[in-house]
Design a protein around this motif. Structure first.
Motif: not given
Ligand SMILES: Cc1cc2nc3c(=O)[nH]c(=O)nc-3n(C[C@H](O)[C@H](O)[C@H](O)COP(=O)(O)OP(=O)(O)OC[C@H]3O[C@@H](n4cnc5c(N)ncnc54)[C@H](O)[C@@H]3O)c2cc1C
Length: 478
Positions: A307, A53, A140, A43, A15-17, A116, A45, A314-315, A49, A36-37
């Protein structure tokens, strides 16, 4: 003899992080495995966003185009939403390609598709494969919190990502959850002509936000026909003739409403399930994985970011944490996270944006005499006149010496203004100095110009200088 691992770092979650952590780790020349699953495809987020947006942006365009009617330019009464939804899906598809496993492989990042599970302080299992690494970063994220309401499994009850896979926007919708996501959907859907009812269990919407800002937000949203029902608890959902009957109790009275769809925006919870946290001794609680200021978990070789560390989803925060986790896991730099307060923006048309403490929180933390609140309505901004967007106001909270500790702005482009104030704070720039920094004219920067000049004047010890400035600065008494 040093132990040989398969990788320098394994990152769980694309994801973002996780993406930022992978790219930074690779940029440091490290051997990286990203797991990543769902192959990282759509997948994340971050795609949610972008979809939300974009949806808000089109709603804003429609809303703004209405101000053209006095000039003889009219918006169609009926908006075809199938093309709109298709465009939003295309954007998501296009953006998810940038971070696809194929693109990451081109950067030299190894990828694995699968769920994982941490096996030990240096190993991770996914399916039948087990990999070892000097360091592990858990990224995750979260999963939707699905409330235990009878009937919630109906196919007419949808989550935000499902909404964007519909072919047309529903004519009527009940949004369960009057939080940040729910209100953004409510605002935009109402612009596109959907009859929207929001059910919120709390006494008020956005209860952690500044009262004055929330009052304006409520006025704006309800003026578009959105019905906000607070103190409401949903009892059950029944499907009948391709519609949903939502039964709820408000202030002790049983009520019912009938809509085409129910949208669930009841919040998110950290995706802690089956990560092997207990077995590997990683401390966590219901808000997420516990980390120190260096994003290190209770197991020194394992870090966590985004998260899953809570509490603000937040992203921007997830990405910053991704960078810091990678640096700390793979170097000796030990960079500490600097912030602990919310920093985000909601598209309510106009935006509601915030960082730092509310006035109430600041008063609870500091004495009444050591803080100063500056308020200014948007209508005092020349740019708001140019852009026909004078609705809203800004509230900036400083210590008496001008150190910014909070900003709460509802108004067009407020996300940019709050970002500017946050950056000023992070750089140690005094609020009063903003009035002396060059800004484009006209731009919404002028919303901040007068209050920051006022802050400058208040800090002058010479009463003659103070008097002259106060006479020439138009300001709202607060
Ligand atoms: C509808 C919606 C709108 C939003 N709008 C905004 C916005 O406008 N602005 C904003 O700043 N934030 C917004 N957010 C929040 C933002 O998307 C998140 O804060 C951010 O994406 C979190 O990034 P992350 O890396 O922590 O987690 P995620 O992006 O959730 O990524 C986690 C990844 O981990 C993977 N994963 C989970 N468990 C495992 C496992 N065991 N094994 C392998 N992989 C696993 C998942 O498949 C996923 O790809 C929004 C969120 C939603 C849901």
């Amino acid at each position: 003899m040093s132990i040989k691992y398969d990788y320098d770092v394994i990152i769980i979650g694309a994801g973002a992080s996780g993406l930022v952590a992978s790219v930074h780790s690779r940029g440091m020349g490290k051997k990286v495995l990203l797991i990543d699953k769902s192959s990282g495809k759509n997948s994340s987020k971050i795609i949610n966003d972008i979809q939300l947006k974009s949806f808000n942006k089109y709603a804003e365009d429609v809303e703004k185009s209405r101000i053209l009617s006095p000039l003889g330019i009219t918006t169609p009464q009926k908006i075809t939403t199938d093309a709109l939804l298709a465009t939003i899906r295309e954007k998501a598809e296009m953006l998810s390609k940038f971070s696809s496993f194929t693109e990451l492989n081109k950067l030299g990042i190894d990828t694995h598709s699968g769920k994982a599970r941490i096996q030990s302080e240096h190993s991770v299992k996914s399916g039948t494969k087990e990999y070892s690494a000097r360091k592990i970063i858990i990224a995750a994220g979260t999963q939707p919190m699905i409330p235990a309401i009878p009937g919630i499994e109906s196919s007419l009850v949808i989550t935000p990502s499902k909404l964007f896979s519909l072919t047309t926007i529903p004519k009527s919708i009940c949004i369960i959850g009057g939080g940040t996501a729910g209100l953004q959907f409510a605002s935009s859907l109402s612009v596109f002509g959907t009859k929207v009812v929001v059910l919120e269990t709390e006494e008020k919407i956005l209860r952690r936000e500044d009262n004055e800002v929330v009052e304006i937000a409520e006025k704006i949203i309800t003026s578009r026909g959105v019905q906000l029902i607070t103190n409401a608890s949903v009892e059950k959902i029944e499907e009948q003739n391709d519609k949903c009957n939502v039964h709820f109790i408000q202030d002790g009275k049983k009520r019912k409403l009938t809509v085409e769809n129910v949208l669930l925006t009841t919040g998110r919870i950290p995706a802690l399930d089956k990560l092997g946290l207990d077995e590997s001794g990683i401390a966590y609680n219901n808000r997420g994985i516990s980390v120190n200021k260096f994003l290190q978990t209770s197991v020194p070789s394992i870090y966590a970011c985004g998260d899953i560390t809570g509490p603000y989803y937040t992203t921007n925060r997830a990405e910053t944490q991704g960078t810091i986790a990678a640096i700390n896991a793979l170097t000796n730099r030990n960079q500490a996270i600097k912030y602990s307060e919310p920093f985000w923006s909601l598209s309510l048309i106009p935006d509601l944006s915030r960082f730092g403490l509310t006035e109430k929180e600041a008063l609870a933390r500091y004495s009444t005499f050591s803080i100063r609140t500056f308020k200014i309505p948007y209508k005092y901004s020349m740019n708001s006149v140019v852009r026909d967007s004078s609705e809203g106001f800004a509230k900036i909270i400083c210590k008496n010496n001008g150190t910014i500790i909070g900003a709460h702005i509802i108004g067009e482009n407020s996300a940019e203004l709050v970002t500017r104030l946050h950056q000023a704070q992070q750089n140690g720039t005094n609020f009063s100095n903003l009035s002396f920094l060059d800004a484009i004219f006209p731009s919404y920067s002028d919303v901040l110009a007068k209050p920051s000049l006022k802050s400058y004047v208040e800090q002058q010890s010479n009463s003659l200088v103070r008097g002259i400035f106060q006479a020439i600065i138009p300001h709202k008494k607060n």
